[in-house]
Motif scaffolding. Structure first.
Motif, PDB file in Angstrom:
ATOM      1  N   GLU A  56       0.842  -1.210   0.000  1.00  0.00           N
ATOM      2  CA  GLU A  56       0.000   0.000   0.000  1.00  0.00           C
ATOM      3  C   GLU A  56       0.870   1.249   0.000  1.00  0.00           C
ATOM      4  O   GLU A  56       0.538   2.251  -0.629  1.00  0.00           O
ATOM      5  CB  GLU A  56      -0.917   0.007   1.234  1.00  0.00           C
ATOM      6  CG  GLU A  56      -2.001  -1.055   1.156  1.00  0.00           C
ATOM      7  CD  GLU A  56      -2.485  -1.505   2.526  1.00  0.00           C
ATOM      8  OE1 GLU A  56      -2.301  -0.763   3.504  1.00  0.00           O
ATOM      9  OE2 GLU A  56      -3.031  -2.624   2.593  1.00  0.00           O
ATOM     10  N   LEU A  57       1.989   1.170   0.729  1.00  0.00           N
ATOM     11  CA  LEU A  57       2.881   2.333   0.791  1.00  0.00           C
ATOM     12  C   LEU A  57       3.430   2.685  -0.587  1.00  0.00           C
ATOM     13  O   LEU A  57       3.644   3.857  -0.899  1.00  0.00           O
ATOM     14  CB  LEU A  57       4.037   2.065   1.757  1.00  0.00           C
ATOM     15  CG  LEU A  57       3.656   2.104   3.232  1.00  0.00           C
ATOM     16  CD1 LEU A  57       4.854   1.751   4.098  1.00  0.00           C
ATOM     17  CD2 LEU A  57       3.117   3.471   3.626  1.00  0.00           C
ATOM     18  N   ILE A  58       3.619   1.664  -1.429  1.00  0.00           N
ATOM     19  CA  ILE A  58       4.105   1.916  -2.785  1.00  0.00           C
ATOM     20  C   ILE A  58       3.130   2.839  -3.515  1.00  0.00           C
ATOM     21  O   ILE A  58       3.519   3.766  -4.212  1.00  0.00           O
ATOM     22  CB  ILE A  58       4.250   0.603  -3.570  1.00  0.00           C
ATOM     23  CG1 ILE A  58       5.369  -0.228  -2.977  1.00  0.00           C
ATOM     24  CG2 ILE A  58       4.534   0.883  -5.044  1.00  0.00           C
ATOM     25  CD1 ILE A  58       5.594  -1.523  -3.698  1.00  0.00           C
ATOM     26  N   VAL A  59       1.839   2.555  -3.319  1.00  0.00           N
ATOM     27  CA  VAL A  59       0.819   3.378  -3.971  1.00  0.00           C
ATOM     28  C   VAL A  59       0.920   4.813  -3.489  1.00  0.00           C
ATOM     29  O   VAL A  59       0.858   5.768  -4.274  1.00  0.00           O
ATOM     30  CB  VAL A  59      -0.589   2.794  -3.698  1.00  0.00           C
ATOM     31  CG1 VAL A  59      -1.659   3.632  -4.361  1.00  0.00           C
ATOM     32  CG2 VAL A  59      -0.655   1.353  -4.175  1.00  0.00           C
ATOM     33  N   VAL A  60       1.144   4.984  -2.181  1.00  0.00           N
ATOM     34  CA  VAL A  60       1.264   6.333  -1.614  1.00  0.00           C
ATOM     35  C   VAL A  60       2.478   7.037  -2.218  1.00  0.00           C
ATOM     36  O   VAL A  60       2.395   8.201  -2.634  1.00  0.00           O
ATOM     37  CB  VAL A  60       1.377   6.250  -0.073  1.00  0.00           C
ATOM     38  CG1 VAL A  60       1.601   7.629   0.521  1.00  0.00           C
ATOM     39  CG2 VAL A  60       0.134   5.608   0.514  1.00  0.00           C
ATOM     40  N   PHE A  82       2.596  10.407  -4.554  1.00  0.00           N
ATOM     41  CA  PHE A  82       3.430  11.560  -4.220  1.00  0.00           C
ATOM     42  C   PHE A  82       4.227  12.012  -5.440  1.00  0.00           C
ATOM     43  O   PHE A  82       4.279  13.200  -5.768  1.00  0.00           O
ATOM     44  CB  PHE A  82       4.364  11.193  -3.062  1.00  0.00           C
ATOM     45  CG  PHE A  82       5.434  12.213  -2.800  1.00  0.00           C
ATOM     46  CD1 PHE A  82       5.140  13.408  -2.139  1.00  0.00           C
ATOM     47  CD2 PHE A  82       6.735  11.997  -3.224  1.00  0.00           C
ATOM     48  CE1 PHE A  82       6.112  14.347  -1.909  1.00  0.00           C
ATOM     49  CE2 PHE A  82       7.729  12.941  -3.005  1.00  0.00           C
ATOM     50  CZ  PHE A  82       7.420  14.124  -2.339  1.00  0.00           C
ATOM     51  N   PHE A  83       4.820  11.029  -6.140  1.00  0.00           N
ATOM     52  CA  PHE A  83       5.624  11.402  -7.303  1.00  0.00           C
ATOM     53  C   PHE A  83       4.766  11.942  -8.447  1.00  0.00           C
ATOM     54  O   PHE A  83       5.189  12.817  -9.190  1.00  0.00           O
ATOM     55  CB  PHE A  83       6.496  10.221  -7.755  1.00  0.00           C
ATOM     56  CG  PHE A  83       7.751  10.131  -6.962  1.00  0.00           C
ATOM     57  CD1 PHE A  83       8.787  11.016  -7.210  1.00  0.00           C
ATOM     58  CD2 PHE A  83       7.886   9.209  -5.954  1.00  0.00           C
ATOM     59  CE1 PHE A  83       9.948  10.969  -6.458  1.00  0.00           C
ATOM     60  CE2 PHE A  83       9.042   9.154  -5.195  1.00  0.00           C
ATOM     61  CZ  PHE A  83      10.076  10.035  -5.440  1.00  0.00           C
ATOM     62  N   CYS A  84       3.542  11.442  -8.565  1.00  0.00           N
ATOM     63  CA  CYS A  84       2.631  11.980  -9.585  1.00  0.00           C
ATOM     64  C   CYS A  84       2.348  13.449  -9.301  1.00  0.00           C
ATOM     65  O   CYS A  84       2.375  14.292 -10.202  1.00  0.00           O
ATOM     66  CB  CYS A  84       1.326  11.200  -9.593  1.00  0.00           C
ATOM     67  SG  CYS A  84       1.524   9.592 -10.339  1.00  0.00           S
ATOM     68  N   LEU A  90      12.735   0.570  -9.357  1.00  0.00           N
ATOM     69  CA  LEU A  90      13.374  -0.721  -9.119  1.00  0.00           C
ATOM     70  C   LEU A  90      13.014  -1.259  -7.741  1.00  0.00           C
ATOM     71  O   LEU A  90      12.658  -2.424  -7.578  1.00  0.00           O
ATOM     72  CB  LEU A  90      14.889  -0.576  -9.214  1.00  0.00           C
ATOM     73  CG  LEU A  90      15.477  -0.648 -10.600  1.00  0.00           C
ATOM     74  CD1 LEU A  90      16.986  -0.446 -10.526  1.00  0.00           C
ATOM     75  CD2 LEU A  90      15.177  -2.008 -11.217  1.00  0.00           C
ATOM     76  N   LEU A  91      13.095  -0.381  -6.769  1.00  0.00           N
ATOM     77  CA  LEU A  91      12.839  -0.773  -5.384  1.00  0.00           C
ATOM     78  C   LEU A  91      11.419  -1.301  -5.218  1.00  0.00           C
ATOM     79  O   LEU A  91      11.187  -2.359  -4.646  1.00  0.00           O
ATOM     80  CB  LEU A  91      13.060   0.448  -4.485  1.00  0.00           C
ATOM     81  CG  LEU A  91      13.100   0.167  -3.003  1.00  0.00           C
ATOM     82  CD1 LEU A  91      14.453  -0.428  -2.653  1.00  0.00           C
ATOM     83  CD2 LEU A  91      12.887   1.446  -2.211  1.00  0.00           C
TER      84      LEU A  91
END
Ligand code: UDP
Ligand code: MG
Length: 322
Positions: free
Chosen positions: A239-243, A247-249, A287-288
């Motif tokens: 879920e944190l990946i989505v957050v 943020f980057f968007c 990558l991460l």
């Protein structure tokens, strides 16, 4: 409240413990005999030694003593399956015979005198009694720091876990039956057992230094355990990946607007450094996060195979060599 004196099985996982096993077995036997004498456990209580594929003389010690002395039972894995699986095997194999099972490390760093408290809580009606260490003073600075960071991380990831709880705990046969229903291969008992519920309590105990041999938890074993802890108990990292992605968007949008303003003013070459920095950052993040997703996919792949969590090569159980 329970009335009948319980039949206790003590489970010790052993991996290359030849240096201290005799001593530990003596101490545990003495303790168990005292518990029998004081009427806290029945006289047919047992000590189960699980040899987790040791490469030294650990199994010879277990087999020799279990053959001579009825109080000791032995299980030998076909190879090294790890601490968590060794504990699990000891508990699951004991669950039909015992009223309650306590697991304790072979080096007896955990204070055996706390067994009285575990049993008292069991008699009060608890099905799960957690051992929690009083402090981490005997740990090396590095281990103390990483352990604390890990418990904080687990809390952040929403995993209900007692800080500084060890794999020193008592489970009733009812709780063991429930545990046997969990088929997962990526086992992290400290996180799993609290999710089962049941009436539970805590016993505090002191931790001593290892009296012999080295720690059998190598850095890679420790990291594997921590990773299993996270991936088997929580999907919050995904879920944190989505957050992070969101943020980057948003950041990209802001940069886009700034660039458009710059373009309108005719200042188009400015911002090269920002571009390169962002490129690196986003590339790295990509990558991460892909790796992280891969980690979960890999774990799911292992789960889906339903391979046995351990294979018992030999067992010395109630006078029989199975
Ligand atoms: N252990 C095991 N399999 C392994 C590693 C360790 O059964 O692959 C056992 C070990 O014999 C001991 C317990 O797990 O009974 C805890 O290990 P250790 O005391 O070395 O860990 P530490 O106290 O340093 O965390
Ligand atoms: Mg230890």
């Amino acid at each position: 409240m329970r009335e009948n004196v319980p039949k206790l099985y003590i489970v010790i996982p052993c991996y290359n413990e030849e240096e201290i096993l005799h001593q530990s077995m003596d101490i545990l036997k003495g303790k168990l005999q005292r518990l029998v004498q004081t009427g806290k456990v029945t006289s047919d209580s047992r000590i189960v030694c699980v040899d987790d594929g040791s490469k030294d003389g650990t199994w010879d010690i277990i087999a020799e003593r279990a053959d001579k002395d009825d109080i000791f039972l032995g299980l030998r894995f076909s190879r090294n399956y790890g601490h968590q699986n060794a504990i699990l095997a000891g508990m699951l194999e004991s669950r039909k015979a015992a009223d309650c099972v306590v697991t304790i490390d072979a080096d007896l760093q955990q204070d055996v005198e706390a067994l009285d408290d575990f049993l008292a809580k069991y008699m009060e009606g608890c099905d799960v009694v957690y051992g929690v260490r009083n402090d981490r003073d005997t740990d090396k600075a590095g281990k103390k720091f990483t352990a604390e960071a890990f418990y904080k991380l687990m809390k952040f990831l929403g995993v209900d876990m007692l800080p500084n709880s060890a794999d020193y705990r008592l489970l009733s046969s009812k709780a063991l039956e429930a545990l046997s229903e969990y088929p997962e291969s990526n086992l992290f008992l400290r996180g799993l057992i609290p999710t089962m519920g049941f009436k539970s309590d805590i016993v505090y105990f002191d931790v001593k230094d290892r009296t012999g041999g080295q720690s059998k938890y190598t850095l890679s074993k420790m990291m594997g355990l921590a990773l299993n802890g996270i991936t088997s108990m929580s999907t919050r990292p995904l879920e944190l990946i989505v957050v992070i992605g969101l943020f980057f968007c948003l950041l990209a949008l802001v940069i886009f607007i700034i660039s458009m303003i710059d373009w309108a003013r005719g200042m188009v070459v400015k911002g090269w450094t920002t571009t390169v920095a962002l490129l690196c950052l986003i590339g790295g993040m990509n990558l991460l996060t892909n790796g992280l997703v891969g980690l979960y996919v890999g774990k799911s792949y292992i789960e889906i195979k339903h391979r046995p969590r351990y294979i018992i090569d030999q067992a010395i159980w109630d006078g029989n060599d199975k």
